[in-house]
Design a protein around this motif. Sequence first.
Motif, short mmCIF file in Angstrom:
data_model
loop_
_atom_site.label_atom_id
_atom_site.label_comp_id
_atom_site.label_asym_id
_atom_site.label_seq_id
_atom_site.Cartn_x
_atom_site.Cartn_y
_atom_site.Cartn_z
N ASP A 72 0.82 -1.20 0.00
CA ASP A 72 0.00 0.00 0.00
C ASP A 72 0.86 1.26 0.00
O ASP A 72 0.57 2.23 -0.70
CB ASP A 72 -0.93 0.01 1.22
N ARG A 73 1.93 1.25 0.79
CA ARG A 73 2.80 2.43 0.89
C ARG A 73 3.52 2.70 -0.44
O ARG A 73 3.82 3.85 -0.75
CB ARG A 73 3.82 2.26 2.01
N SER A 74 3.78 1.66 -1.21
CA SER A 74 4.47 1.84 -2.49
C SER A 74 3.55 2.44 -3.54
O SER A 74 4.02 3.03 -4.51
CB SER A 74 5.01 0.50 -2.99
N GLY A 75 2.23 2.29 -3.37
CA GLY A 75 1.28 2.79 -4.36
C GLY A 75 1.17 1.89 -5.59
O GLY A 75 0.49 2.24 -6.56
N LEU A 76 1.81 0.73 -5.56
CA LEU A 76 1.79 -0.18 -6.71
C LEU A 76 0.54 -1.05 -6.68
O LEU A 76 0.10 -1.50 -5.62
CB LEU A 76 3.03 -1.07 -6.71
N SER A 77 -0.04 -1.31 -7.84
CA SER A 77 -1.17 -2.22 -7.94
C SER A 77 -0.67 -3.65 -8.07
O SER A 77 0.53 -3.89 -8.28
CB SER A 77 -2.02 -1.86 -9.16
N LEU A 78 -1.59 -4.62 -7.98
CA LEU A 78 -1.19 -6.01 -8.16
C LEU A 78 -0.66 -6.24 -9.58
O LEU A 78 0.27 -7.02 -9.78
CB LEU A 78 -2.39 -6.93 -7.89
N THR A 79 -1.25 -5.54 -10.54
CA THR A 79 -0.77 -5.66 -11.92
C THR A 79 0.66 -5.12 -12.04
O THR A 79 1.51 -5.72 -12.71
CB THR A 79 -1.70 -4.89 -12.87
N SER A 80 0.94 -4.00 -11.36
CA SER A 80 2.29 -3.44 -11.39
C SER A 80 3.29 -4.39 -10.75
O SER A 80 4.42 -4.55 -11.22
CB SER A 80 2.32 -2.10 -10.67
N LEU A 81 2.88 -5.04 -9.63
CA LEU A 81 3.77 -6.01 -9.00
C LEU A 81 4.08 -7.16 -9.94
O LEU A 81 5.21 -7.66 -9.98
CB LEU A 81 3.13 -6.55 -7.71
N ALA A 82 3.07 -7.58 -10.70
CA ALA A 82 3.27 -8.70 -11.63
C ALA A 82 4.28 -8.34 -12.72
O ALA A 82 5.07 -9.18 -13.14
CB ALA A 82 1.94 -9.11 -12.25
N THR A 83 4.26 -7.07 -13.16
CA THR A 83 5.19 -6.67 -14.23
C THR A 83 6.60 -6.44 -13.71
O THR A 83 7.56 -6.52 -14.48
CB THR A 83 4.70 -5.36 -14.90
N ARG A 84 6.74 -6.18 -12.39
CA ARG A 84 8.06 -5.87 -11.83
C ARG A 84 8.68 -7.06 -11.10
O ARG A 84 9.81 -6.95 -10.62
CB ARG A 84 7.95 -4.69 -10.87
N THR A 85 7.94 -8.15 -10.95
CA THR A 85 8.47 -9.33 -10.27
C THR A 85 8.24 -10.56 -11.15
O THR A 85 7.67 -10.46 -12.24
CB THR A 85 7.77 -9.54 -8.91
N SER A 86 8.67 -11.71 -10.66
CA SER A 86 8.50 -12.95 -11.43
C SER A 86 7.22 -13.69 -11.05
O SER A 86 7.06 -14.85 -11.39
CB SER A 86 9.71 -13.86 -11.20
N TYR A 87 6.31 -13.02 -10.34
CA TYR A 87 5.05 -13.64 -9.91
C TYR A 87 3.87 -12.95 -10.58
O TYR A 87 3.88 -11.73 -10.79
CB TYR A 87 4.90 -13.58 -8.39
N SER A 88 2.83 -13.74 -10.91
CA SER A 88 1.67 -13.20 -11.62
C SER A 88 0.77 -12.40 -10.69
O SER A 88 0.91 -12.44 -9.46
CB SER A 88 0.86 -14.35 -12.23
N ARG A 89 -0.18 -11.67 -11.29
CA ARG A 89 -1.13 -10.89 -10.51
C ARG A 89 -1.96 -11.80 -9.61
O ARG A 89 -2.21 -11.50 -8.44
CB ARG A 89 -2.06 -10.11 -11.44
N SER A 90 -2.41 -12.95 -10.15
CA SER A 90 -3.22 -13.87 -9.34
C SER A 90 -2.41 -14.46 -8.18
O SER A 90 -2.95 -14.69 -7.09
CB SER A 90 -3.77 -15.00 -10.23
N SER A 91 -1.10 -14.67 -8.40
CA SER A 91 -0.27 -15.18 -7.31
C SER A 91 -0.18 -14.16 -6.18
O SER A 91 -0.33 -14.49 -5.00
CB SER A 91 1.14 -15.51 -7.82
N TRP A 92 0.04 -12.88 -6.54
CA TRP A 92 0.11 -11.84 -5.50
C TRP A 92 -1.23 -11.71 -4.78
O TRP A 92 -1.26 -11.48 -3.57
CB TRP A 92 0.50 -10.50 -6.13
N GLU A 93 -2.33 -11.88 -5.51
CA GLU A 93 -3.64 -11.80 -4.86
C GLU A 93 -3.80 -12.91 -3.83
O GLU A 93 -4.30 -12.69 -2.72
CB GLU A 93 -4.74 -11.89 -5.93
N ARG A 94 -3.33 -14.13 -4.16
CA ARG A 94 -3.43 -15.25 -3.21
C ARG A 94 -2.49 -15.05 -2.03
O ARG A 94 -2.87 -15.30 -0.88
CB ARG A 94 -3.11 -16.57 -3.93
N TYR A 95 -1.25 -14.58 -2.28
CA TYR A 95 -0.29 -14.38 -1.18
C TYR A 95 -0.79 -13.32 -0.20
O TYR A 95 -0.76 -13.52 1.02
CB TYR A 95 1.07 -13.95 -1.73
N LEU A 96 -1.23 -12.18 -0.72
CA LEU A 96 -1.58 -11.04 0.14
C LEU A 96 -2.93 -11.21 0.81
O LEU A 96 -3.24 -10.49 1.77
CB LEU A 96 -1.57 -9.75 -0.69
N ASN A 97 -3.75 -12.15 0.34
CA ASN A 97 -5.03 -12.42 0.99
C ASN A 97 -5.00 -13.70 1.81
O ASN A 97 -6.05 -14.19 2.25
CB ASN A 97 -6.15 -12.49 -0.05
#
Length: 272
Positions: free
Chosen positions: A27-52
Amino acid sequence: MPRWKELPASLGEQERRLAVQLRRMKDRSGLSLTSLATRTSYSRSSWERYLNGKKPVPRAAVEQLSRVCGTEPTRLLVLYEVAQEARVSAGAGPGRAAGGTATAPAPAPAPAPETARAPDPAPPTTPEPASGSTPGPALRTVRLRTAFAALALAVAAAFAGGLFAGRAWEGADGDARGAYEKGRAYGCGDGREDGVRYAGHSRTRDAILDRGDDGWEVVEVQCLLRGHGFGAGAADGTYGDSTKAAVRRFQWARGLVDDGIVRPETWGELRK
């Protein structure tokens, strides 16, 4: 910013703490899940599962999220190790299926008739080590694992004691901030703490900066120059010609060597 979903009630306490801190950092970074997916090796759905809390977060994901958010990962990795240790311990106990779900114990087999029972074998004994002997590899491994778990729990307890009392995540030199974006113009604060001036982007007083550098320390220099009346253009974190010229003018006015390089002496004047 969208509201986070409630974490599952079945999530362990240590994993819950880790998920909360990962959410706060995202939240502090202001990045969306889609942005995380483009900047890391994990997909948007993976970040959604990890963070929830739907799936345990891998260690590499913790490291990559820290990197893209501009945060030192050591403390988060301690929380990760504690959560993993708790998860392994919960899954290793008797009467638990894979995933930590409790199962009913299997019924004990019916005893054979008395006439068919053979004498109970004597329980195996483990010889005591001779006085002064060195413990075997297995015993040393158990002791090391126990010591590491105790150390990780102690560090996590001290860390969580500060974070869960309401403290925000902090930058590497003690100031709360998100990820630095090159080329973006930042606002400047004008605060003092114990008589020292801060513009809200860095607390350093000894970083050496020159043309070609960029980052939070440069933003701080540009803001402090502006506060002293030596504007260097936009506070964008890029140490270009205009910033160097402003530093030289400031140094000359303060009786310093006016070479345009920010050293501890220049920081000392900027912080006044």
